[in-house]
Design a protein around this motif. Structure first.
Motif, PDB file in Angstrom:
ATOM      1  N   ILE A   1       0.837  -1.198   0.000  1.00 49.78           N
ATOM      2  CA  ILE A   1       0.000   0.000   0.000  1.00 49.78           C
ATOM      3  C   ILE A   1       0.872   1.249   0.000  1.00 49.78           C
ATOM      4  N   GLU A   2       0.530   2.209  -0.857  1.00 52.90           N
ATOM      5  CA  GLU A   2       1.262   3.472  -0.890  1.00 52.90           C
ATOM      6  C   GLU A   2       0.816   4.378   0.257  1.00 52.90           C
ATOM      7  N   VAL A   3       1.713   5.283   0.647  1.00 56.91           N
ATOM      8  CA  VAL A   3       1.415   6.234   1.722  1.00 56.91           C
ATOM      9  C   VAL A   3       1.808   7.636   1.276  1.00 56.91           C
ATOM     10  N   GLU A   4       0.941   8.599   1.551  1.00 57.79           N
ATOM     11  CA  GLU A   4       1.278  10.011   1.365  1.00 57.79           C
ATOM     12  C   GLU A   4       1.053  10.725   2.692  1.00 57.79           C
ATOM     13  N   VAL A   5       2.093  11.418   3.163  1.00 59.99           N
ATOM     14  CA  VAL A   5       2.010  12.116   4.442  1.00 59.99           C
ATOM     15  C   VAL A   5       1.690  13.590   4.209  1.00 59.99           C
ATOM     16  N   PHE A   6       0.689  14.075   4.923  1.00 64.07           N
ATOM     17  CA  PHE A   6       0.320  15.484   4.894  1.00 64.07           C
ATOM     18  C   PHE A   6       0.707  16.069   6.252  1.00 64.07           C
ATOM     19  N   ALA A   7       1.867  16.720   6.297  1.00 65.33           N
ATOM     20  CA  ALA A   7       2.400  17.270   7.551  1.00 65.33           C
ATOM     21  C   ALA A   7       2.158  18.778   7.580  1.00 65.33           C
ATOM     22  N   TRP A   8       1.392  19.229   8.568  1.00 64.58           N
ATOM     23  CA  TRP A   8       1.018  20.633   8.665  1.00 64.58           C
ATOM     24  C   TRP A   8       1.635  21.265   9.909  1.00 64.58           C
ATOM     25  N   ASP A   9       1.833  22.577   9.856  1.00 65.33           N
ATOM     26  CA  ASP A   9       2.500  23.298  10.942  1.00 65.33           C
ATOM     27  C   ASP A   9       1.737  23.152  12.263  1.00 65.33           C
ATOM     28  N   ALA A  10       2.490  23.153  13.333  1.00 66.50           N
ATOM     29  CA  ALA A  10       1.903  22.982  14.661  1.00 66.50           C
ATOM     30  C   ALA A  10       0.943  24.112  15.029  1.00 66.50           C
ATOM     31  N   ASP A  11       1.130  25.290  14.428  1.00 65.13           N
ATOM     32  CA  ASP A  11       0.278  26.438  14.771  1.00 65.13           C
ATOM     33  C   ASP A  11      -0.911  26.587  13.819  1.00 65.13           C
ATOM     34  N   ILE A  12      -1.238  25.547  13.077  1.00 69.66           N
ATOM     35  CA  ILE A  12      -2.352  25.613  12.153  1.00 69.66           C
ATOM     36  C   ILE A  12      -3.656  25.882  12.909  1.00 69.66           C
ATOM     37  N   THR A  13      -4.523  26.708  12.339  1.00 69.23           N
ATOM     38  CA  THR A  13      -5.803  27.005  12.973  1.00 69.23           C
ATOM     39  C   THR A  13      -6.814  25.918  12.625  1.00 69.23           C
ATOM     40  N   GLN A  14      -7.904  25.890  13.362  1.00 68.85           N
ATOM     41  CA  GLN A  14      -8.930  24.890  13.087  1.00 68.85           C
ATOM     42  C   GLN A  14      -9.521  25.086  11.694  1.00 68.85           C
ATOM     43  N   GLU A  15      -9.723  26.327  11.303  1.00 67.53           N
ATOM     44  CA  GLU A  15     -10.289  26.617   9.977  1.00 67.53           C
ATOM     45  C   GLU A  15      -9.342  26.130   8.877  1.00 67.53           C
TER      46      GLU A  15
ATOM     47  N   LEU B   1      -5.250  16.655  19.024  1.00 69.88           N
ATOM     48  CA  LEU B   1      -4.863  17.893  18.358  1.00 69.88           C
ATOM     49  C   LEU B   1      -4.931  19.043  19.355  1.00 69.88           C
ATOM     50  N   ASP B   2      -3.885  19.850  19.391  1.00 71.83           N
ATOM     51  CA  ASP B   2      -3.862  20.999  20.290  1.00 71.83           C
ATOM     52  C   ASP B   2      -4.665  22.142  19.679  1.00 71.83           C
ATOM     53  N   ASN B   3      -5.549  22.718  20.477  1.00 73.14           N
ATOM     54  CA  ASN B   3      -6.329  23.900  20.068  1.00 73.14           C
ATOM     55  C   ASN B   3      -7.235  23.644  18.866  1.00 73.14           C
ATOM     56  N   ILE B   4      -7.512  22.385  18.580  1.00 72.53           N
ATOM     57  CA  ILE B   4      -8.421  22.034  17.488  1.00 72.53           C
ATOM     58  C   ILE B   4      -9.414  21.006  18.012  1.00 72.53           C
ATOM     59  N   ASP B   5     -10.694  21.235  17.758  1.00 65.38           N
ATOM     60  CA  ASP B   5     -11.736  20.290  18.147  1.00 65.38           C
ATOM     61  C   ASP B   5     -11.735  19.151  17.137  1.00 65.38           C
ATOM     62  N   GLU B   6     -11.115  18.029  17.510  1.00 62.61           N
ATOM     63  CA  GLU B   6     -10.954  16.928  16.561  1.00 62.61           C
ATOM     64  C   GLU B   6     -12.280  16.264  16.201  1.00 62.61           C
ATOM     65  N   ASN B   7     -13.257  16.334  17.112  1.00 58.27           N
ATOM     66  CA  ASN B   7     -14.566  15.770  16.799  1.00 58.27           C
ATOM     67  C   ASN B   7     -15.218  16.511  15.640  1.00 58.27           C
ATOM     68  N   VAL B   8     -14.923  17.811  15.560  1.00 61.79           N
ATOM     69  CA  VAL B   8     -15.439  18.617  14.454  1.00 61.79           C
ATOM     70  C   VAL B   8     -14.510  18.515  13.247  1.00 61.79           C
ATOM     71  N   ALA B   9     -13.232  18.795  13.480  1.00 61.96           N
ATOM     72  CA  ALA B   9     -12.268  18.877  12.375  1.00 61.96           C
ATOM     73  C   ALA B   9     -12.119  17.556  11.637  1.00 61.96           C
ATOM     74  N   ILE B  10     -12.106  16.461  12.379  1.00 56.39           N
ATOM     75  CA  ILE B  10     -11.952  15.137  11.759  1.00 56.39           C
ATOM     76  C   ILE B  10     -13.299  14.431  11.650  1.00 56.39           C
ATOM     77  N   GLY B  11     -13.971  14.294  12.790  1.00 60.46           N
ATOM     78  CA  GLY B  11     -15.203  13.516  12.835  1.00 60.46           C
ATOM     79  C   GLY B  11     -16.282  13.975  11.884  1.00 60.46           C
ATOM     80  N   GLU B  12     -16.368  15.287  11.670  1.00 57.77           N
ATOM     81  CA  GLU B  12     -17.424  15.820  10.807  1.00 57.77           C
ATOM     82  C   GLU B  12     -16.971  16.013   9.360  1.00 57.77           C
ATOM     83  N   ASN B  13     -15.708  15.709   9.068  1.00 56.16           N
ATOM     84  CA  ASN B  13     -15.190  15.993   7.731  1.00 56.16           C
ATOM     85  C   ASN B  13     -14.546  14.810   7.035  1.00 56.16           C
ATOM     86  N   ILE B  14     -14.541  13.665   7.675  1.00 56.26           N
ATOM     87  CA  ILE B  14     -13.987  12.472   7.038  1.00 56.26           C
ATOM     88  C   ILE B  14     -15.123  11.585   6.546  1.00 56.26           C
TER      89      ILE B  14
END
Length: 326
Positions: A62-76, A100-113
């Protein structure tokens, strides 16, 4: 008695071999199964998990692609980027590191995956599919790993069941051959990651399952655990499961991961020469004495090796469903 070892590495390898065969078949059809890993910052545990997952995926074809984002990324910003990954048809599954620090993962991930790309099985949609035994669901990897162990060692576990109970008079043709059918299982955990999903997986296959936890009174807890053919334990406490909770000859699956910093006899930290950081020892929740009463037991660490392989199995399943392949 000294417990036989439920070899988790062998189970994991069998799953990876199965995935590799399926991945090769998909590639022959022009489809390359691909996992997207979403990471924020450079946290040590995330980097370690990423390396392990990438290695496992490579072994499974299986191939893998990593999406690495800055630690100070905003929830938006996170949601915008995450939605783009989710919408990419070349990405068949997403593993998003949490917490996730300062990000509501239930919203950011749970509602968008998309549920069909939720290979880590963190959405309510997949948990709901598990409850109704929907075969298109993607199920939590650690819970699935435990069931894989039971299936891999089915012949040995059946002997324990058959020695205690008469054949099931009401079993339909073929049901009696299922290791789970009529099996008495006690789960010492009630989490969404292990306890609840594994109990449902086994119930769907007609096992008799009881759940206890750290707030269950010890005397009541022992009534359930000492009756069980299989005890699945995952508490956050080292040495919290002792022989007084395990019946002679039971199968014990210790899915706990209790980490402690390593010190020498004088109390000085033991350092890892390669990383420069203090060494970490990993324990389960069972005392060593449990191995003297159990007939079979998982090593620690052990179950985690299968968990990574199940991530690959979920990815292959998701890829097939997205491409209309049974």
């Amino acid at each position: 008695m000294s417990a036989n070892v439920l070899d988790c590495k062998v189970v994991a390898q069998s799953i990876k071999d199965e995935c590799k065969k399926a991945a090769d078949e998909l590639k022959a059809k022009g489809i390359t199964p691909k996992l997207g890993i979403v990471r924020v910052g450079e946290k040590g545990p995330d980097i370690s998990y990423e390396k392990g997952a990438t290695k496992t995926m490579a072994e499974a074809g299986i191939e893998v692609e990593v999406f690495a984002w800055d630690a100070d990324i905003t929830q938006e910003e996170y949601i915008e980027k995450f939605r783009a990954v989710n919408a990419d048809p070349a990405i068949h599954g997403i593993l998003a590191f949490r917490p996730l620090d300062n990000i509501d993962e239930n919203v950011a991930i749970g509602e968008n995956i998309s549920a069909i790309k939720d290979v880590d099985a963190c959405t309510a949609a997949n948990m709901g599919k598990l409850v109704i035994n929907d075969p298109t669901g993607l199920y939590p990897c650690t819970a699935s790993a435990i069931v894989e162990i039971i299936d891999y060692y089915a012949d040995e576990i059946k002997k324990i069941r058959q020695a205690k109970y008469a054949p099931l008079a009401l079993a339909k043709p073929g049901q009696e051959d299922d290791v789970c059918c009529g099996l008495d299982v006690c789960v010492i955990n009630n989490s969404n990651v292990i306890g609840k999903p594994v109990s449902m997986m086994l119930t769907n296959r007609f096992a008799t399952v009881s759940i206890v936890h750290h707030l269950t009174h010890p005397e009541i807890k022992a009534e359930y655990t000492k009756r069980a053919d299989v005890v699945i334990c995952a508490t956050p406490f080292k040495n919290s499961i002792d022989v007084d909770l395990i019946a002679e000859g039971a199968v014990v699956i210790d899915a706990s991961v209790v980490r402690e910093k390593a010190f020498d006899a004088d109390g000085n930290p033991i350092m890892n020469e390669k990383t420069g950081r203090q060494k970490i020892n990993t324990f389960g929740c069972c005392t060593p004495a449990v191995e003297e009463v159990a007939s079979w037991k998982t090593p620690v660490p052990g179950v985690g090796a299968i968990t990574s392989a199940l991530l690959a199995k979920n990815l292959i399943k998701a890829c097939k469903i997205q491409n209309g392949i049974k």
